[in-house]
Scaffold this motif. Sequence first.
Motif, PDB file in Angstrom:
ATOM      1  N   GLU A  74      -6.473   8.007  -7.676  1.00 42.96           N
ATOM      2  CA  GLU A  74      -6.525   6.581  -7.998  1.00 42.96           C
ATOM      3  C   GLU A  74      -5.503   5.800  -7.183  1.00 42.96           C
ATOM      4  OE1 GLU A  74      -5.927   6.455 -12.181  1.00 42.96           O
ATOM      5  OE2 GLU A  74      -7.926   7.255 -12.664  1.00 42.96           O
ATOM      6  N   ARG A  75      -4.318   6.372  -7.022  1.00 38.94           N
ATOM      7  CA  ARG A  75      -3.282   5.697  -6.236  1.00 38.94           C
ATOM      8  C   ARG A  75      -3.633   5.658  -4.759  1.00 38.94           C
ATOM      9  NH1 ARG A  75      -0.297   2.376  -9.401  1.00 38.94           N
ATOM     10  NH2 ARG A  75       0.249   3.463 -11.336  1.00 38.94           N
ATOM     11  N   PHE A  76      -4.167   6.762  -4.239  1.00 38.96           N
ATOM     12  CA  PHE A  76      -4.541   6.799  -2.824  1.00 38.96           C
ATOM     13  C   PHE A  76      -5.675   5.816  -2.535  1.00 38.96           C
ATOM     14  CE2 PHE A  76      -3.052  11.467  -2.925  1.00 38.96           C
ATOM     15  CZ  PHE A  76      -1.764  11.091  -2.558  1.00 38.96           C
ATOM     16  N   VAL A  77      -6.646   5.765  -3.441  1.00 37.05           N
ATOM     17  CA  VAL A  77      -7.758   4.822  -3.273  1.00 37.05           C
ATOM     18  C   VAL A  77      -7.241   3.397  -3.303  1.00 37.05           C
ATOM     19  CG1 VAL A  77      -9.827   3.895  -4.385  1.00 37.05           C
ATOM     20  CG2 VAL A  77      -9.545   6.365  -4.158  1.00 37.05           C
TER      21      VAL A  77
ATOM     22  N   ALA B 271       0.825  -1.211   0.000  1.00 35.24           N
ATOM     23  CA  ALA B 271       0.000   0.000   0.000  1.00 35.24           C
ATOM     24  C   ALA B 271       0.857   1.257   0.000  1.00 35.24           C
ATOM     25  CB  ALA B 271      -0.921  -0.003   1.215  1.00 35.24           C
ATOM     26  N   SER B 272       1.988   1.235   0.687  1.00 38.71           N
ATOM     27  CA  SER B 272       2.814   2.438   0.794  1.00 38.71           C
ATOM     28  C   SER B 272       3.371   2.858  -0.558  1.00 38.71           C
ATOM     29  CB  SER B 272       3.958   2.214   1.788  1.00 38.71           C
ATOM     30  OG  SER B 272       4.807   1.169   1.345  1.00 38.71           O
ATOM     31  N   ALA B 273       3.648   1.893  -1.447  1.00 34.78           N
ATOM     32  CA  ALA B 273       4.158   2.238  -2.775  1.00 34.78           C
ATOM     33  C   ALA B 273       3.101   3.006  -3.566  1.00 34.78           C
ATOM     34  CB  ALA B 273       4.572   0.977  -3.524  1.00 34.78           C
ATOM     35  N   HIS B 274       1.864   2.564  -3.498  1.00 35.62           N
ATOM     36  CA  HIS B 274       0.784   3.282  -4.174  1.00 35.62           C
ATOM     37  C   HIS B 274       0.620   4.682  -3.574  1.00 35.62           C
ATOM     38  CE1 HIS B 274      -0.913   0.168  -6.810  1.00 35.62           C
ATOM     39  NE2 HIS B 274      -0.583  -0.691  -5.852  1.00 35.62           N
TER      40      HIS B 274
ATOM     41  N   ASP C  71      -2.483   8.036   5.920  1.00 34.29           N
ATOM     42  CA  ASP C  71      -2.003   9.125   5.074  1.00 34.29           C
ATOM     43  C   ASP C  71      -2.817   9.229   3.787  1.00 34.29           C
ATOM     44  OD1 ASP C  71      -0.005   9.890   6.834  1.00 34.29           O
ATOM     45  OD2 ASP C  71       1.438   8.479   6.000  1.00 34.29           O
ATOM     46  N   ALA C  72      -3.207   8.097   3.229  1.00 32.05           N
ATOM     47  CA  ALA C  72      -4.000   8.113   1.994  1.00 32.05           C
ATOM     48  C   ALA C  72      -5.385   8.707   2.254  1.00 32.05           C
ATOM     49  CB  ALA C  72      -4.112   6.705   1.421  1.00 32.05           C
ATOM     50  N   HIS C  73      -6.007   8.349   3.376  1.00 30.69           N
ATOM     51  CA  HIS C  73      -7.292   8.955   3.739  1.00 30.69           C
ATOM     52  C   HIS C  73      -7.137  10.481   3.851  1.00 30.69           C
ATOM     53  CE1 HIS C  73      -9.934   5.537   4.456  1.00 30.69           C
ATOM     54  NE2 HIS C  73      -8.966   4.915   5.111  1.00 30.69           N
ATOM     55  N   TYR C  74      -6.059  10.906   4.477  1.00 34.62           N
ATOM     56  CA  TYR C  74      -5.816  12.337   4.686  1.00 34.62           C
ATOM     57  C   TYR C  74      -5.679  13.079   3.358  1.00 34.62           C
ATOM     58  CZ  TYR C  74      -3.426  16.580   6.298  1.00 34.62           C
ATOM     59  OH  TYR C  74      -3.063  17.885   6.544  1.00 34.62           O
ATOM     60  N   GLN C  75      -4.879  12.537   2.453  1.00 34.57           N
ATOM     61  CA  GLN C  75      -4.681  13.193   1.162  1.00 34.57           C
ATOM     62  C   GLN C  75      -5.971  13.208   0.334  1.00 34.57           C
ATOM     63  OE1 GLN C  75      -2.173  14.976   0.575  1.00 34.57           O
ATOM     64  NE2 GLN C  75      -0.811  14.238   2.193  1.00 34.57           N
TER      65      GLN C  75
END
Length: 208
Positions: free
Chosen positions: A71-74, A50-53, A85-89
Amino acid sequence: RLLFMLTSPLLLILLFIVLRNMFGDVVSAQRSREQFKRSLEAATLNPADASAHYNLGLIYQQRGQSQEAQERFVRAIEIDSDETDAHYQLGRIAREQGRLAEAITRFEAVVQRHPDHSQNEVWREIGQTYFEAGQLEDARVAFERFIQKRPSDAEGRYRYGLTLNRLGRGEDAASEMRACIEAVRTSPTYKYRAEKQWMTQAEAFLRQ
């Protein structure tokens, strides 16, 4: 004499060396960025990474490619629902694009997992989202929580002041604007340049 200087072999050699070094630095930086991107893209072939995405999403975000970043964060969240971090962004992108309800949902997912995420900046984002949605009391609560942890944050002070003003608390709003100005004036040089805009806007508010 000028023609002689311009055609001087020594001067031409020095000019060549300078230009070569400048060009080399540019090429090296470009190669580093491309290599980093290729490495991340290769890493995303691992369905469990997940961290790479997420990191690739940051690259797209920095380049202004919001759709690719989303798309990457999702995808990162699909792999790991606790990828805070992805939710935040995603929340920040949603707020910037005016999808305020979605932004709040994303930020709530952040604070449920990590209440002081990004040095509590999530609360400033929540406050601004509620402010833009017209939910001023919710905005006030969020900004107060943020300022309690980050009292010298000029942007937080300024936005909190605007919220108080909209709530009809003019004197308190003015006090926050003065606190914003003081925070910028007493900040280190590197920080002063980044936050001067908030002092300028706070001063304009007080003049009005």
